[in-house]
Design a protein around this motif. Structure first.
Motif, PDB file in Angstrom:
ATOM      1  N   PRO A 162      48.744  24.499  48.202  1.00  0.00           N
ATOM      2  CA  PRO A 162      49.597  23.349  48.518  1.00  0.00           C
ATOM      3  C   PRO A 162      49.608  22.264  47.455  1.00  0.00           C
ATOM      4  N   GLY A 163      48.973  22.479  46.324  1.00  0.00           N
ATOM      5  CA  GLY A 163      48.871  21.435  45.319  1.00  0.00           C
ATOM      6  C   GLY A 163      50.203  21.029  44.726  1.00  0.00           C
ATOM      7  N   THR A 164      50.333  19.747  44.416  1.00  0.00           N
ATOM      8  CA  THR A 164      51.584  19.225  43.857  1.00  0.00           C
ATOM      9  C   THR A 164      51.390  18.591  42.480  1.00  0.00           C
ATOM     10  N   TYR A 165      50.187  18.657  41.942  1.00  0.00           N
ATOM     11  CA  TYR A 165      49.929  18.144  40.597  1.00  0.00           C
ATOM     12  C   TYR A 165      48.751  18.917  40.024  1.00  0.00           C
ATOM     13  N   PHE A 166      48.446  18.654  38.727  1.00  0.00           N
ATOM     14  CA  PHE A 166      47.379  19.384  38.045  1.00  0.00           C
ATOM     15  C   PHE A 166      46.019  18.699  38.191  1.00  0.00           C
ATOM     16  N   ARG A 167      45.982  17.406  37.892  1.00  0.00           N
ATOM     17  CA  ARG A 167      44.715  16.669  37.919  1.00  0.00           C
ATOM     18  C   ARG A 167      44.966  15.261  38.444  1.00  0.00           C
ATOM     19  N   ASN A 168      43.925  14.669  39.009  1.00  0.00           N
ATOM     20  CA  ASN A 168      44.005  13.326  39.562  1.00  0.00           C
ATOM     21  C   ASN A 168      42.965  12.465  38.853  1.00  0.00           C
ATOM     22  N   MET A 169      43.410  11.566  37.981  1.00  0.00           N
ATOM     23  CA  MET A 169      42.487  10.749  37.210  1.00  0.00           C
ATOM     24  C   MET A 169      41.779   9.711  38.079  1.00  0.00           C
ATOM     25  N   ALA A 170      42.424   9.277  39.156  1.00  0.00           N
ATOM     26  CA  ALA A 170      41.828   8.298  40.052  1.00  0.00           C
ATOM     27  C   ALA A 170      40.800   8.918  40.972  1.00  0.00           C
ATOM     28  N   ASN A 171      40.854  10.228  41.157  1.00  0.00           N
ATOM     29  CA  ASN A 171      39.899  10.936  42.011  1.00  0.00           C
ATOM     30  C   ASN A 171      39.769  12.377  41.520  1.00  0.00           C
ATOM     31  N   PRO A 172      39.019  12.597  40.444  1.00  0.00           N
ATOM     32  CA  PRO A 172      38.932  13.933  39.859  1.00  0.00           C
ATOM     33  C   PRO A 172      38.374  14.989  40.815  1.00  0.00           C
ATOM     34  N   ASN A 173      37.624  14.556  41.839  1.00  0.00           N
ATOM     35  CA  ASN A 173      37.025  15.518  42.759  1.00  0.00           C
ATOM     36  C   ASN A 173      38.042  16.247  43.626  1.00  0.00           C
ATOM     37  N   VAL A 174      39.266  15.719  43.688  1.00  0.00           N
ATOM     38  CA  VAL A 174      40.276  16.323  44.554  1.00  0.00           C
ATOM     39  C   VAL A 174      40.761  17.627  43.931  1.00  0.00           C
ATOM     40  N   ALA A 175      40.499  18.731  44.593  1.00  0.00           N
ATOM     41  CA  ALA A 175      40.915  20.040  44.087  1.00  0.00           C
ATOM     42  C   ALA A 175      42.364  20.306  44.451  1.00  0.00           C
ATOM     43  N   GLN A 176      43.076  20.949  43.526  1.00  0.00           N
ATOM     44  CA  GLN A 176      44.470  21.290  43.782  1.00  0.00           C
ATOM     45  C   GLN A 176      44.675  22.803  43.833  1.00  0.00           C
ATOM     46  N   SER A 177      43.604  23.529  44.026  1.00  0.00           N
ATOM     47  CA  SER A 177      43.673  24.984  44.152  1.00  0.00           C
ATOM     48  C   SER A 177      44.341  25.607  42.934  1.00  0.00           C
ATOM     49  N   ILE A 178      45.465  26.271  43.108  1.00  0.00           N
ATOM     50  CA  ILE A 178      46.099  26.936  41.964  1.00  0.00           C
ATOM     51  C   ILE A 178      46.511  25.938  40.883  1.00  0.00           C
ATOM     52  N   ALA A 179      46.697  24.703  41.259  1.00  0.00           N
ATOM     53  CA  ALA A 179      47.124  23.692  40.295  1.00  0.00           C
ATOM     54  C   ALA A 179      45.956  23.059  39.559  1.00  0.00           C
ATOM     55  N   GLY A 180      44.736  23.552  39.777  1.00  0.00           N
ATOM     56  CA  GLY A 180      43.593  23.018  39.052  1.00  0.00           C
ATOM     57  C   GLY A 180      42.406  22.816  39.961  1.00  0.00           C
ATOM     58  N   SER A 181      41.220  23.165  39.488  1.00  0.00           N
ATOM     59  CA  SER A 181      40.018  23.058  40.310  1.00  0.00           C
ATOM     60  C   SER A 181      39.490  21.632  40.315  1.00  0.00           C
ATOM     61  N   ALA A 182      38.551  21.355  41.226  1.00  0.00           N
ATOM     62  CA  ALA A 182      37.937  20.035  41.299  1.00  0.00           C
ATOM     63  C   ALA A 182      37.192  19.732  40.000  1.00  0.00           C
ATOM     64  N   GLN A 183      37.231  18.468  39.602  1.00  0.00           N
ATOM     65  CA  GLN A 183      36.566  18.015  38.389  1.00  0.00           C
ATOM     66  C   GLN A 183      35.465  17.016  38.732  1.00  0.00           C
ATOM     67  N   PRO A 184      34.475  16.869  37.857  1.00  0.00           N
ATOM     68  CA  PRO A 184      33.452  15.853  38.100  1.00  0.00           C
ATOM     69  C   PRO A 184      33.964  14.457  37.786  1.00  0.00           C
ATOM     70  N   ASP A 185      33.464  13.471  38.530  1.00  0.00           N
ATOM     71  CA  ASP A 185      33.727  12.071  38.178  1.00  0.00           C
ATOM     72  C   ASP A 185      32.457  11.396  37.676  1.00  0.00           C
ATOM     73  N   THR A 186      31.382  12.182  37.540  1.00  0.00           N
ATOM     74  CA  THR A 186      30.095  11.686  37.061  1.00  0.00           C
ATOM     75  C   THR A 186      29.536  12.676  36.052  1.00  0.00           C
ATOM     76  N   TYR A 187      29.023  12.163  34.953  1.00  0.00           N
ATOM     77  CA  TYR A 187      28.445  13.020  33.916  1.00  0.00           C
ATOM     78  C   TYR A 187      27.277  13.817  34.483  1.00  0.00           C
ATOM     79  N   LEU A 188      27.349  15.145  34.378  1.00  0.00           N
ATOM     80  CA  LEU A 188      26.346  16.084  34.908  1.00  0.00           C
ATOM     81  C   LEU A 188      26.266  16.065  36.423  1.00  0.00           C
ATOM     82  N   GLY A 189      27.285  15.468  37.071  1.00  0.00           N
ATOM     83  CA  GLY A 189      27.267  15.359  38.529  1.00  0.00           C
ATOM     84  C   GLY A 189      27.962  16.525  39.211  1.00  0.00           C
ATOM     85  N   THR A 190      28.414  16.288  40.440  1.00  0.00           N
ATOM     86  CA  THR A 190      29.079  17.310  41.236  1.00  0.00           C
ATOM     87  C   THR A 190      30.310  17.844  40.515  1.00  0.00           C
TER      88      THR A 190
END
Length: 660
Positions: free
Chosen positions: A432-460
């Motif tokens: 259901p993703g509608t964008y690739f990445r979310n700079m305001a909330n990198p943890n939000v996964a978009q499935s086929i449109a891009g996996s979740a990203q960390p918002d903390t160095y060496l973090g989740t």
């Protein structure tokens, strides 16, 4: 269907340098050129990358003086030399000198030293250097032997184009520390499938010790975006009674790439390479040209942004032609957008979103996508070798491209936002993703449109970088770990508060995206080197903020606070070497005769003190030490010798206190 998409391509890192003719080896020094090593900080490098940064303000050292003592300062023997490859001055009055490291007259790949001076004296020195190398540089592989080894590694590609063969010293993080190799270095290009690498092959063992991707991907899933910008103002030209998508003032030319391909041997364009989009009137209104018009408009906005905000005329700063090809398809695959720089040709390609005859994406023509691709070209031309596309340096390459792509959207003023590639994915129930990445909330996964990203160095969601970079691990997580830089840029621009993955409670006051982008651009163009990681970018952006806004500026403070928010640094703007704790503290009177003593400090770190007797019994529990004077009462404590412990950021210093 999930497919891995190539969306940003930078095939070579060619940069125009000004070359001096002489290697700086064993130069004679006259007394006026000498400087005492006592005025220089102790030289140390990051053990995993060889990077270093030193603030030189107030040391009254000229670049010439330091150049003449580089080997001595770095404790490098006479086998090492440094050659000036670039000198330039900026509009803030800084002069920047770049030197290439050589060992036994062989270039040490990626290792440069950057000197920054103002009013005749150095203000900052940074770079990458391995000062301890012990190698023989005698026997080496021939180019044909090197190509044979590469062909065996790329056996699925039968048509390869080779270039830039040379001998070099390569310093590689083997997982057990940095190791140096005498290598044969060569670039290879393949058009189908589209691939490009720099190979480093050990001349002794004939083994591949590093395979550096020269393809900058944007993690775009195989789906696309409609054109939602409506009617926009663009520039076209009149030609033979019709109009073309050509902006001659900006040198932006947009072509129809339907019948254009890449030569698999040379890596250059072939087929119909100059097919025009035309219209009988100045207004291109046909549905068939909407996507191409958006590419053209996006490049105009991108060009104007870099020229207006950063005084950058075209991607190379030299006003070169910007060529765009819309509906470019590689073997029926139109799901790519890329910036290609190979064999002297530079051009952009943008796919229609079709794979064979299936529309799996909307056209890949969003403004933040065009800005992202263009920025990759600029990253590769920062005058210091660009950013290697692997591990943390590759994550920075991706993140800076996202930062500037977003900044260009805000510059346009037309529906700007903090997501990347919004509207390109075609949502389906499974994805259901509608964008690739979310700079305001990198943890939000978009499935086929891009996996979740960390918002903390060496973090989740941080992806392990202690790997051999390859396509299967995304070259060490370049698309995933870019989320840390993206979130830092978002916080610096608009502000925010919270608690990060490692427990840091933060509050950042935004300084506006216009100031944040200037800091990023200055850091990129002056203080980043090929293997720069997040700690290097942390130091580079702090230095850039000080250059632009001053050492006591709120902008510099917020840079540090935003880094603290993503898990790097202590949230304090520090521009000089941190003095040892004991050097920042005075204790008096000692011996203590009036029932109290004073601790005087200029420390701005979180520091505490405790008092113990010699048996280890705690007499005064942990107390915060404030900057300035702190009066400590010892009333009721018997005469004798005691231990005062000072604790700051994990470091402990003990001082004897005599009470009479």
């Amino acid at each position: 269907m999930t497919r891995k998409i190539t969306l940003s391509l930078l095939l070579t890192g060619a940069v125009s340098f000004y070359f001096q003719s002489n290697l700086l080896i064993a130069q004679e020094r006259n007394p006026s050129e000498q400087t005492s090593n006592n005025s220089l900080p102790s030289f140390k490098t990051n053990p995993s990358t060889g990077s270093f940064q030193y603030d030189m303000d107030g040391k009254n050292v000229t670049s010439k003086q330091l150049i003449n003592r580089l080997n001595e300062w770095m404790d490098a023997n006479s086998d090492h030399a440094f050659k000036i490859i670039n000198e330039e001055s900026d509009d803030l009055g800084f002069k920047h000198t770049t030197l290439q490291h050589y060992y036994k007259n062989v270039k040490v790949a990626d290792e440069i030293v950057s000197l920054h001076e103002k009013n005749g004296f150095l203000t900052y020195v940074n770079g990458e250097v391995t000062s301890k190398i012990d190698l023989s540089t005698g026997n080496s592989l021939s180019q044909s032997e090197t190509e044979t080894i590469v062909k065996a590694d790329l056996k699925k590609n039968t048509e390869l184009s080779f270039s830039n063969f040379e001998q070099a010293i390569a310093t590689i993080d083997t997982g057990r520390g940095i190791q140096s190799f005498y290598v044969s270095k060569i670039d290879v290009f393949a058009a189908s499938p589209l691939q490009s690498f720099t190979y480093y092959i050990d001349n002794s063992s004939r083994k591949i010790i590093n395979k550096l991707s020269k393809i900058r991907h944007t993690d775009t899933p195989s789906t696309s975006a409609t054109l939602n910008k409506g009617n926009q103002q663009i520039t076209v030209d009149s030609y033979n009674g019709s109009y073309r998508l050509k902006d001659n003032a900006r040198k932006i030319y947009t072509y129809n790439g339907t019948n254009t391909t890449i030569n698999p041997v040379t890596g250059t364009l072939q087929g119909i390479t100059n097919a025009e989009y035309t219209s009988n009137t100045p207004n291109f209104t046909s549905d068939a040209t909407k996507a191409a018009v958006e590419v053209h408009w996006g490049m105009e906005k991108t060009y104007d942004y870099y020229l207006t905000r950063h005084s950058r005329n075209s991607y190379d700063g030299l006003g070169s032609v910007i060529k765009n090809y819309y509906n470019f398809s590689d073997s029926g695959d139109g799901t790519n957008a890329a910036a290609v720089d190979n064999n002297g040709q530079v051009f952009m390609i943008f796919g229609s979103g079709k794979y064979l005859n299936a529309q799996v994406f909307h056209p890949l023509v969003n403004l933040d996508v065009t800005g992202h691709e263009y920025t990759h070209l600029i990253n590769g031309r920062n005058g210091h070798g660009g950013l290697n596309y692997q591990k943390e340096s590759g994550a920075l390459d991706e993140s800076i491209a996202d930062m500037m792509g977003t900044a260009i959207e805000f510059y346009s003023g037309i529906t700007p936002n903090w997501t990347i590639g919004e509207g390109i994915p075609i949502p389906v129930s499974a994805y259901p993703g509608t964008y690739f990445r979310n700079m305001a909330n990198p943890n939000v996964a978009q499935s086929i449109a891009g996996s979740a990203q960390p918002d903390t160095y060496l973090g989740t969601y941080w992806q392990n970088t202690n790997v051999t970079p390859s396509e299967s691990n995304d070259h060490g997580g370049v698309h995933t770990n870019s989320g840390v830089g993206n979130y830092w840029f978002y916080l610096l621009s608009v502000g925010g508060s919270g608690t990060n993955d490692i427990g840091n409670t933060f509050a950042v006051s935004g300084i506006t995206i216009q100031k944040a982008e200037k800091i990023v651009f200055r850091a990129l163009m002056n203080y980043l080197t090929p293997n720069s990681g997040y700690m290097d970018f942390y130091n580079a952006t702090k230095k850039a903020a000080i250059d632009l806004y001053g050492i006591t500026s709120n902008e510099g403070l917020q840079v540090a606070k935003a880094w603290y928010a993503v898990g790097i640094g202590n949230g304090v703007l520090v521009t000089t070497e941190v003095k040892p704790l004991e050097n920042n503290i005075k204790i008096y009177p000692n011996p203590v005769t009036q029932g109290s003593f004073t601790i005087e400090t200029k420390e701005n770190r979180d520091t505490k003190y405790e008092l113990y007797d010699l048996s280890g019994k705690l007499l005064i529990p942990s107390q915060k030490l404030n900057s300035g004077t702190n009066k400590v009462s010892v009333a009721g404590i018997q005469s004798g010798v005691y231990l005062l412990k000072l604790i700051s950021e994990g470091n402990t210093v003990s001082k004897k206190i005599i009470i009479k």
